[in-house]
Design a protein around this motif. Structure first.
Motif, PDB file in Angstrom:
ATOM      1  N   ASP A  50       0.913  -0.802  -0.127  1.00 35.25           N
ATOM      2  CA  ASP A  50       0.187   0.125  -0.568  1.00 35.25           C
ATOM      3  C   ASP A  50       1.492   0.766   0.123  1.00 35.25           C
ATOM      4  OD1 ASP A  50      -1.960   2.075   0.143  1.00 35.25           O
ATOM      5  OD2 ASP A  50      -2.734   1.346   1.923  1.00 35.25           O
ATOM      6  N   ALA A  51       1.174   1.128  -0.786  1.00 39.12           N
ATOM      7  CA  ALA A  51       2.679   2.298  -1.709  1.00 39.12           C
ATOM      8  C   ALA A  51       2.544   2.817  -2.799  1.00 39.12           C
ATOM      9  CB  ALA A  51       3.344   2.564  -0.680  1.00 39.12           C
ATOM     10  N   ALA A  52       2.999   4.025  -3.106  1.00 41.08           N
ATOM     11  CA  ALA A  52       3.346   4.286  -4.475  1.00 41.08           C
ATOM     12  C   ALA A  52       4.577   3.788  -5.433  1.00 41.08           C
ATOM     13  CB  ALA A  52       3.348   5.898  -4.898  1.00 41.08           C
ATOM     14  N   PRO A  53       5.034   3.648  -5.738  1.00 44.86           N
ATOM     15  CA  PRO A  53       5.627   2.867  -6.457  1.00 44.86           C
ATOM     16  C   PRO A  53       7.281   4.028  -6.217  1.00 44.86           C
ATOM     17  CG  PRO A  53       4.679   1.999  -8.042  1.00 44.86           C
ATOM     18  CD  PRO A  53       4.113   3.351  -7.037  1.00 44.86           C
ATOM     19  N   ALA A  54       6.656   5.254  -6.482  1.00 46.20           N
ATOM     20  CA  ALA A  54       8.109   5.856  -6.368  1.00 46.20           C
ATOM     21  C   ALA A  54       8.261   5.932  -4.432  1.00 46.20           C
ATOM     22  CB  ALA A  54       8.172   7.523  -6.014  1.00 46.20           C
ATOM     23  N   ARG A  55       7.999   5.500  -3.645  1.00 45.10           N
ATOM     24  CA  ARG A  55       7.925   5.146  -1.823  1.00 45.10           C
ATOM     25  C   ARG A  55       8.827   3.643  -1.864  1.00 45.10           C
ATOM     26  NH1 ARG A  55      10.383   6.027   2.440  1.00 45.10           N
ATOM     27  NH2 ARG A  55       8.407   5.482   4.331  1.00 45.10           N
ATOM     28  N   VAL A  56       8.099   2.938  -2.870  1.00 46.02           N
ATOM     29  CA  VAL A  56       8.367   1.658  -2.556  1.00 46.02           C
ATOM     30  C   VAL A  56      10.081   1.450  -2.944  1.00 46.02           C
ATOM     31  CG1 VAL A  56       8.072  -1.203  -2.249  1.00 46.02           C
ATOM     32  CG2 VAL A  56       6.289   0.795  -2.931  1.00 46.02           C
ATOM     33  N   TYR A  57      10.440   1.897  -3.903  1.00 46.80           N
ATOM     34  CA  TYR A  57      11.564   1.733  -4.852  1.00 46.80           C
ATOM     35  C   TYR A  57      12.895   2.854  -3.154  1.00 46.80           C
ATOM     36  CZ  TYR A  57      16.230   3.230  -7.458  1.00 46.80           C
ATOM     37  OH  TYR A  57      16.853   3.017  -7.800  1.00 46.80           O
ATOM     38  N   ASP A  58      11.805   4.016  -3.041  1.00 44.27           N
ATOM     39  CA  ASP A  58      12.778   5.387  -2.370  1.00 44.27           C
ATOM     40  C   ASP A  58      13.412   3.717  -0.644  1.00 44.27           C
ATOM     41  OD1 ASP A  58      13.155   7.604  -3.262  1.00 44.27           O
ATOM     42  OD2 ASP A  58      11.561   7.794  -2.166  1.00 44.27           O
ATOM     43  N   LEU A  59      12.708   2.547  -0.352  1.00 46.79           N
ATOM     44  CA  LEU A  59      12.437   1.802   0.751  1.00 46.79           C
ATOM     45  C   LEU A  59      13.544   0.775   0.215  1.00 46.79           C
ATOM     46  CD1 LEU A  59       8.959   1.261   2.189  1.00 46.79           C
ATOM     47  CD2 LEU A  59      11.300   2.476   2.896  1.00 46.79           C
ATOM     48  N   VAL A  60      13.305   0.331  -1.126  1.00 48.16           N
ATOM     49  CA  VAL A  60      14.218  -0.969  -1.629  1.00 48.16           C
ATOM     50  C   VAL A  60      15.403  -0.348  -2.078  1.00 48.16           C
ATOM     51  CG1 VAL A  60      12.554  -2.189  -1.175  1.00 48.16           C
ATOM     52  CG2 VAL A  60      13.315  -0.951  -3.757  1.00 48.16           C
ATOM     53  N   SER A  61      16.046   0.744  -2.073  1.00 51.71           N
ATOM     54  CA  SER A  61      17.316   0.931  -2.270  1.00 51.71           C
ATOM     55  C   SER A  61      18.240   1.164  -1.698  1.00 51.71           C
ATOM     56  CB  SER A  61      17.270   2.223  -3.557  1.00 51.71           C
ATOM     57  OG  SER A  61      16.332   3.104  -3.004  1.00 51.71           O
ATOM     58  N   ASP A  62      17.295   1.720  -0.618  1.00 52.64           N
ATOM     59  CA  ASP A  62      18.046   1.870   0.508  1.00 52.64           C
ATOM     60  C   ASP A  62      18.579   0.872   1.300  1.00 52.64           C
ATOM     61  OD1 ASP A  62      19.060   2.895   3.324  1.00 52.64           O
ATOM     62  OD2 ASP A  62      17.053   3.900   3.693  1.00 52.64           O
ATOM     63  N   VAL A  63      19.634   0.222   1.232  1.00 51.42           N
ATOM     64  CA  VAL A  63      20.572  -1.071   1.554  1.00 51.42           C
ATOM     65  C   VAL A  63      20.369  -0.905   2.722  1.00 51.42           C
ATOM     66  CG1 VAL A  63      21.756  -1.517  -0.783  1.00 51.42           C
ATOM     67  CG2 VAL A  63      22.763  -0.470   1.054  1.00 51.42           C
ATOM     68  N   SER A  64      20.828  -0.224   2.849  1.00 49.12           N
ATOM     69  CA  SER A  64      21.009  -0.014   4.971  1.00 49.12           C
ATOM     70  C   SER A  64      19.499  -0.575   5.652  1.00 49.12           C
ATOM     71  CB  SER A  64      21.016   1.053   4.966  1.00 49.12           C
ATOM     72  OG  SER A  64      20.610   1.980   5.559  1.00 49.12           O
ATOM     73  N   ALA A  65      17.997  -0.429   5.067  1.00 49.32           N
ATOM     74  CA  ALA A  65      16.836  -0.752   5.382  1.00 49.32           C
ATOM     75  C   ALA A  65      17.011  -2.048   5.819  1.00 49.32           C
ATOM     76  CB  ALA A  65      16.201   0.097   4.495  1.00 49.32           C
ATOM     77  N   ILE A  66      17.188  -3.009   4.543  1.00 53.01           N
ATOM     78  CA  ILE A  66      16.609  -4.551   4.303  1.00 53.01           C
ATOM     79  C   ILE A  66      16.763  -5.010   5.497  1.00 53.01           C
ATOM     80  CG2 ILE A  66      19.179  -5.278   3.395  1.00 53.01           C
ATOM     81  CD1 ILE A  66      15.856  -6.316   1.811  1.00 53.01           C
ATOM     82  N   GLY A  67      17.417  -4.900   6.089  1.00 52.71           N
ATOM     83  CA  GLY A  67      17.943  -5.487   7.443  1.00 52.71           C
ATOM     84  C   GLY A  67      16.035  -5.359   8.016  1.00 52.71           C
ATOM     85  N   ARG A  68      15.308  -4.721   8.255  1.00 52.09           N
ATOM     86  CA  ARG A  68      13.952  -4.461   8.555  1.00 52.09           C
ATOM     87  C   ARG A  68      13.472  -5.327   8.035  1.00 52.09           C
ATOM     88  NH1 ARG A  68      13.082   1.834   6.509  1.00 52.09           N
ATOM     89  NH2 ARG A  68      14.685   2.755   8.113  1.00 52.09           N
ATOM     90  N   TRP A  69      13.105  -6.033   7.157  1.00 53.96           N
ATOM     91  CA  TRP A  69      12.032  -7.463   6.267  1.00 53.96           C
ATOM     92  C   TRP A  69      12.805  -8.076   6.268  1.00 53.96           C
ATOM     93  CZ3 TRP A  69      13.401  -2.008   3.686  1.00 53.96           C
ATOM     94  CH2 TRP A  69      13.208  -1.277   3.813  1.00 53.96           C
ATOM     95  N   SER A  70      13.991  -8.499   5.839  1.00 54.46           N
ATOM     96  CA  SER A  70      14.891 -10.164   5.554  1.00 54.46           C
ATOM     97  C   SER A  70      14.742 -10.123   6.727  1.00 54.46           C
ATOM     98  CB  SER A  70      16.437  -9.421   5.024  1.00 54.46           C
ATOM     99  OG  SER A  70      16.630 -10.178   4.904  1.00 54.46           O
ATOM    100  N   PRO A  71      14.897 -11.906   6.663  1.00 58.03           N
ATOM    101  CA  PRO A  71      15.225 -12.603   7.707  1.00 58.03           C
ATOM    102  C   PRO A  71      17.277 -12.360   7.757  1.00 58.03           C
ATOM    103  CG  PRO A  71      14.202 -13.915   6.641  1.00 58.03           C
ATOM    104  CD  PRO A  71      13.916 -12.767   5.987  1.00 58.03           C
ATOM    105  N   ASN A  72      17.794 -12.675   7.272  1.00 55.19           N
ATOM    106  CA  ASN A  72      18.712 -13.000   6.664  1.00 55.19           C
ATOM    107  C   ASN A  72      19.810 -12.415   6.378  1.00 55.19           C
ATOM    108  OD1 ASN A  72      17.760 -15.888   6.251  1.00 55.19           O
ATOM    109  ND2 ASN A  72      17.567 -15.295   4.146  1.00 55.19           N
TER     110      ASN A  72
END
Length: 166
Positions: free
Chosen positions: A28-50
């Motif tokens: 439930d977010a626009a593509p631009a917002r999702v891109y900002d989240l996934v391209s901020d590699v430092s944030a992946i730990g919020r979602w990834s189990p690994n």
């Protein structure tokens, strides 16, 4: 060929192209917002189990050619990786290769498509070349692919939940 034989295929007879998948989720977010989240590699730990402790190299950012490192965990083991971004199209696609463009072993890609008020997020994983560090039999590589597919499903669900609760 029997199931027993296929579990013990010689490493040299395997084809890396057989080991790939794509998973999708609506968020439930626009593509631009999702891109900002996934391209901020430092944030992946919020979602990834690994993946944890992921950071861009000094002065780097989400652009093609940039490098980043990360710490990964699986089954009680830890290891570090170096990855290079191969595509960074804001609001559309973010792709990187573990090991770098020249000698990479795995390609990860996030593709974003607008749907309704949100985005369909696709995360893809593709083994680019065989490497004994990933396994040496078809059974090893099938298990790795299946494990990573489950990890991606967890990541996508966590991302969707995080966005909904943000």
């Amino acid at each position: 060929m029997s199931a027993i034989t296929s579990e013990h295929d010689l490493f040299g007879t395997l084809d890396a192209a057989d080991f790939a998948f794509t998973r999708r989720a609506w968020v439930d977010a626009a593509p631009a917002r999702v891109y900002d989240l996934v391209s901020d590699v430092s944030a992946i730990g919020r979602w990834s189990p690994n993946a944890t402790d992921v950071t861009f190299d000094q002065g780097a950012g989400p652009r093609a050619g940039a490098w980043f490192g990360g710490l990964n965990r699986k089954d009680g083991r830890e290891w570090t990786t170096r990855s290079q971004i191969v595509r960074a199209d804001p609001g559309d696609t973010f792709t990187f290769v573990v090991g770098g463009i020249e000698d990479g072993i795995v390609r990860w890609s996030w593709t974003l498509r607008s749907r309704g008020r949100g985005t369909v997020v696709e995360q893809s994983w593709q083994l680019l070349r065989l490497d004994p560090v990933l396994g040496t039999t078809r059974g090893d590589l099938d298990a790795l692919r299946d494990y990573m597919a489950n990890s991606v499903e967890t990541t996508l669900l966590s991302l969707a939940r995080w966005i909904a609760e943000e």
